[in-house]
Design a protein around this motif. Structure first.
Motif, PDB file in Angstrom:
ATOM      1  N   GLY A  27       0.800  -1.218   0.000  1.00  0.00           N
ATOM      2  CA  GLY A  27       0.000   0.000   0.000  1.00  0.00           C
ATOM      3  C   GLY A  27       0.833   1.267   0.000  1.00  0.00           C
ATOM      4  N   LYS A  28       2.039   1.199   0.552  1.00  0.00           N
ATOM      5  CA  LYS A  28       2.921   2.373   0.600  1.00  0.00           C
ATOM      6  C   LYS A  28       3.554   2.688  -0.758  1.00  0.00           C
ATOM      7  CE  LYS A  28       4.185   1.513   5.415  1.00  0.00           C
ATOM      8  NZ  LYS A  28       5.283   1.163   6.352  1.00  0.00           N
ATOM      9  N   LEU A  29       3.546   1.720  -1.648  1.00  0.00           N
ATOM     10  CA  LEU A  29       4.222   1.884  -2.935  1.00  0.00           C
ATOM     11  C   LEU A  29       3.294   2.256  -4.080  1.00  0.00           C
ATOM     12  CD1 LEU A  29       6.594  -1.258  -2.790  1.00  0.00           C
ATOM     13  CD2 LEU A  29       7.206   1.116  -2.284  1.00  0.00           C
ATOM     14  N   ILE A  30       1.980   2.272  -3.846  1.00  0.00           N
ATOM     15  CA  ILE A  30       1.033   2.423  -4.945  1.00  0.00           C
ATOM     16  C   ILE A  30       0.247   3.738  -4.840  1.00  0.00           C
ATOM     17  CG2 ILE A  30       0.753  -0.074  -5.152  1.00  0.00           C
ATOM     18  CD1 ILE A  30      -1.940   0.207  -3.699  1.00  0.00           C
ATOM     19  N   PRO A  31      -0.330   4.224  -5.968  1.00  0.00           N
ATOM     20  CA  PRO A  31      -1.210   5.402  -5.935  1.00  0.00           C
ATOM     21  C   PRO A  31      -2.531   5.046  -5.263  1.00  0.00           C
ATOM     22  CG  PRO A  31      -1.152   4.467  -8.147  1.00  0.00           C
ATOM     23  CD  PRO A  31      -0.102   3.745  -7.355  1.00  0.00           C
ATOM     24  N   LYS A  32      -2.986   5.875  -4.328  1.00  0.00           N
ATOM     25  CA  LYS A  32      -4.132   5.528  -3.495  1.00  0.00           C
ATOM     26  C   LYS A  32      -5.456   5.519  -4.261  1.00  0.00           C
ATOM     27  CE  LYS A  32      -1.126   5.398  -0.232  1.00  0.00           C
ATOM     28  NZ  LYS A  32       0.048   5.607  -1.089  1.00  0.00           N
ATOM     29  N   ASP A  33      -5.592   6.356  -5.302  1.00  0.00           N
ATOM     30  CA  ASP A  33      -6.861   6.402  -6.016  1.00  0.00           C
ATOM     31  C   ASP A  33      -7.059   5.217  -6.959  1.00  0.00           C
ATOM     32  OD1 ASP A  33      -4.801   7.294  -7.607  1.00  0.00           O
ATOM     33  OD2 ASP A  33      -5.980   8.836  -8.628  1.00  0.00           O
ATOM     34  N   HIS A  34      -6.023   4.392  -7.112  1.00  0.00           N
ATOM     35  CA  HIS A  34      -6.138   3.169  -7.914  1.00  0.00           C
ATOM     36  C   HIS A  34      -5.835   1.951  -7.048  1.00  0.00           C
ATOM     37  CE1 HIS A  34      -6.423   4.795 -12.142  1.00  0.00           C
ATOM     38  NE2 HIS A  34      -6.099   5.886 -11.471  1.00  0.00           N
ATOM     39  N   ALA A  35      -6.111   2.061  -5.748  1.00  0.00           N
ATOM     40  CA  ALA A  35      -5.716   1.012  -4.806  1.00  0.00           C
ATOM     41  C   ALA A  35      -6.307  -0.348  -5.155  1.00  0.00           C
ATOM     42  CB  ALA A  35      -6.122   1.412  -3.386  1.00  0.00           C
ATOM     43  N   ASN A  36      -7.609  -0.399  -5.458  1.00  0.00           N
ATOM     44  CA  ASN A  36      -8.244  -1.676  -5.757  1.00  0.00           C
ATOM     45  C   ASN A  36      -7.643  -2.329  -6.990  1.00  0.00           C
ATOM     46  OD1 ASN A  36     -11.167  -1.582  -4.056  1.00  0.00           O
ATOM     47  ND2 ASN A  36     -10.518  -3.526  -4.903  1.00  0.00           N
ATOM     48  N   GLU A  37      -7.373  -1.501  -7.993  1.00  0.00           N
ATOM     49  CA  GLU A  37      -6.790  -2.015  -9.230  1.00  0.00           C
ATOM     50  C   GLU A  37      -5.414  -2.623  -8.959  1.00  0.00           C
ATOM     51  OE1 GLU A  37      -5.525   0.129 -13.323  1.00  0.00           O
ATOM     52  OE2 GLU A  37      -7.606   0.417 -12.691  1.00  0.00           O
ATOM     53  N   TYR A  38      -4.611  -1.894  -8.177  1.00  0.00           N
ATOM     54  CA  TYR A  38      -3.281  -2.403  -7.840  1.00  0.00           C
ATOM     55  C   TYR A  38      -3.382  -3.632  -6.947  1.00  0.00           C
ATOM     56  CZ  TYR A  38      -0.414   1.282  -9.937  1.00  0.00           C
ATOM     57  OH  TYR A  38       0.243   2.099 -10.826  1.00  0.00           O
ATOM     58  N   TYR A  39      -4.294  -3.604  -5.978  1.00  0.00           N
ATOM     59  CA  TYR A  39      -4.453  -4.772  -5.119  1.00  0.00           C
ATOM     60  C   TYR A  39      -5.014  -5.963  -5.890  1.00  0.00           C
ATOM     61  CZ  TYR A  39      -3.109  -2.900  -0.572  1.00  0.00           C
ATOM     62  OH  TYR A  39      -2.386  -2.402   0.486  1.00  0.00           O
TER      63      TYR A  39
END
Length: 408
Positions: free
Chosen positions: A341-353
């Motif tokens: 979570g610290k490495l990713i853009p927060k507004d695309h969190a679900n997509e990254y997760y």
């Protein structure tokens, strides 16, 4: 430094770990034993392939669904859908007497559970601030471990003492599945009421086309970011071993001839050990860094795997293994979730997760398939377990390449 008091949103987010962990514990400790009573042939092989199918379905579907869930207000809607379907499937597990039908019901329940976890994990960025990711994530796993013991002990008492209370085994198992489902739903309610999706992306005009385009861009961004790339590769390998050990420990012990009572009680001890261990792990992550503590966890699992493959023969040794797993299981999972979570853009969190889950689920496909196939070909389940050491070693080397200064 004293720990900051938990907010209402953080506590509510943690509560979902308490809810879903009841089914996780049941599926780890009791469901494989029950399945063994209605199945023929090797329990390890059949259970491993069922877990493989469930993991493959999740891995294929979650990036796309995760991208849709990043839109405003969608995370909680997906949680409602997956939890509702999963709870119904959990209750339905009490009715089949045919092993294949039972496995189909289990796969549905497992897919819904793990899908809900992707949306839940992504809500971490909405429930708290980045400097508290490690601590809140660790508390989620910790309270999940101890909280899940309450319905599990009730279910275990009903199943083991069914004759003394005038119930058949079939009715006892139906009650166990129903109690677990109700617990799961009940502890989902605080999350839905008190955590709001504050990070989201705008709804595209062309839903399907733009979502697929966004997925391609996200994958490119993951690969272009060196630390993120090595993090997910490391995660792919080490979480393979973690998930395989969690999912197949009971069936492995059954093949070794360890009694079902000893297996279940030992795994219950894992939950109690994991509670303080996960909280301590989160605090150590804040003090020494997420990367360093992940490396400690990976090294710990290498030792655990060697112990299981080379020395695990008796119930006493299984108890020792259960305690060792409890020391590292919650910590490595919690810090993996918060570190990503610290490495990713927060507004695309679900997509990254969603992609984060792909790396975890495809690893689970590989691990369970590997253990099942080697066990079937050689007749020695210890050889399949031994192969997991290589995965932890690769994960350790790749994690060394992650830039620890980006932890915030």
């Amino acid at each position: 430094m004293a720990s900051q008091k938990m907010t209402k949103a953080e506590k509510s987010w943690i509560m979902y770990d308490v809810g879903n962990s009841a089914f996780v514990l049941l599926s780890t400790a009791l469901i494989p034993v029950y399945f063994g009573s209605i199945a023929t042939g090797s329990v390890v092989v059949a259970w491993g392939y069922a877990e493989t199918v469930a993991s493959l379905i999740i891995a294929l579907a979650m990036p796309f669904l995760g991208s849709l869930a990043d839109m405003r207000g969608m995370k909680k809607k997906f949680i409602v859908g997956t939890v509702g379907t999963g709870a119904v499937a959990c209750i339905a597990l009490g009715f089949p007497t045919n092993a294949m039908v039972f496995l189909v019901m289990y796969v549905i329940a497992a897919v819904m559970l793990n899908s809900s976890m992707v949306f839940y994990d992504a809500l971490l960025v909405d429930a708290t601030t980045e400097d508290r990711y490690d601590e809140v994530s660790s508390h989620g796993y910790a309270w999940g471990y101890v909280g899940s013991c309450i319905p599990f002990i009730i279910c275990l008492a009903i199943v083991l003492g069914h004759e003394s209370i005038g119930l058949s085994m079939g009715v006892a198992m139906k009650l166990a599945f129903a109690i677990t489902a109700v617990w799961w739903v009940a502890f989902t309610v605080p999350l839905l009421r008190n955590v709001e999706q504050t990070h989201y992306k705008s709804r595209p005009e062309r839903m399907m086309a733009d979502t697929l385009k966004s997925l391609v861009e996200t994958l490119k961004n993951i690969w272009a970011d060196r630390s993120l790339r090595f993090f997910v590769i490391a995660y792919f390998f080490y979480i393979d071993g973690v998930h395989t050990i969690i999912r197949m420990s009971t069936s492995y012990g059954t093949d070794l001839g360890i009694s079902s009572t000893q297996l279940v009680l030992a795994l219950l001890v894992t939950q109690f050990v994991a509670f303080p261990a996960a909280i301590i792990y989160g605090r150590l992550g804040k003090r020494f860094g997420t990367k360093k503590m992940l490396l400690v966890g990976i090294a710990g699992y290498m030792f655990i795997t060697l112990f299981a493959a080379l020395f695990l023969k008796t119930a006493t040794e299984f108890w020792i293994l259960a305690i060792m797993v409890g020391l590292f299981q919650g910590g490595i999972q919690a810090l993996s979730r918060s570190g990503f979570g610290k490495l990713i853009p927060k507004d695309h969190a679900n997509e990254y997760y969603g992609f984060f889950d792909i790396f975890g689920k495809y690893a689970s496909v590989m691990g369970t398939f590997l253990v099942s196939t080697i066990t079937m070909l050689t007749g020695a389940s210890s050889l399949g377990v031994f192969s997991l050491v290589i995965l932890f070693a690769v994960g350790f080397v790749c994690m060394m390449q992650v830039d620890g200064t980006r932890e915030g």
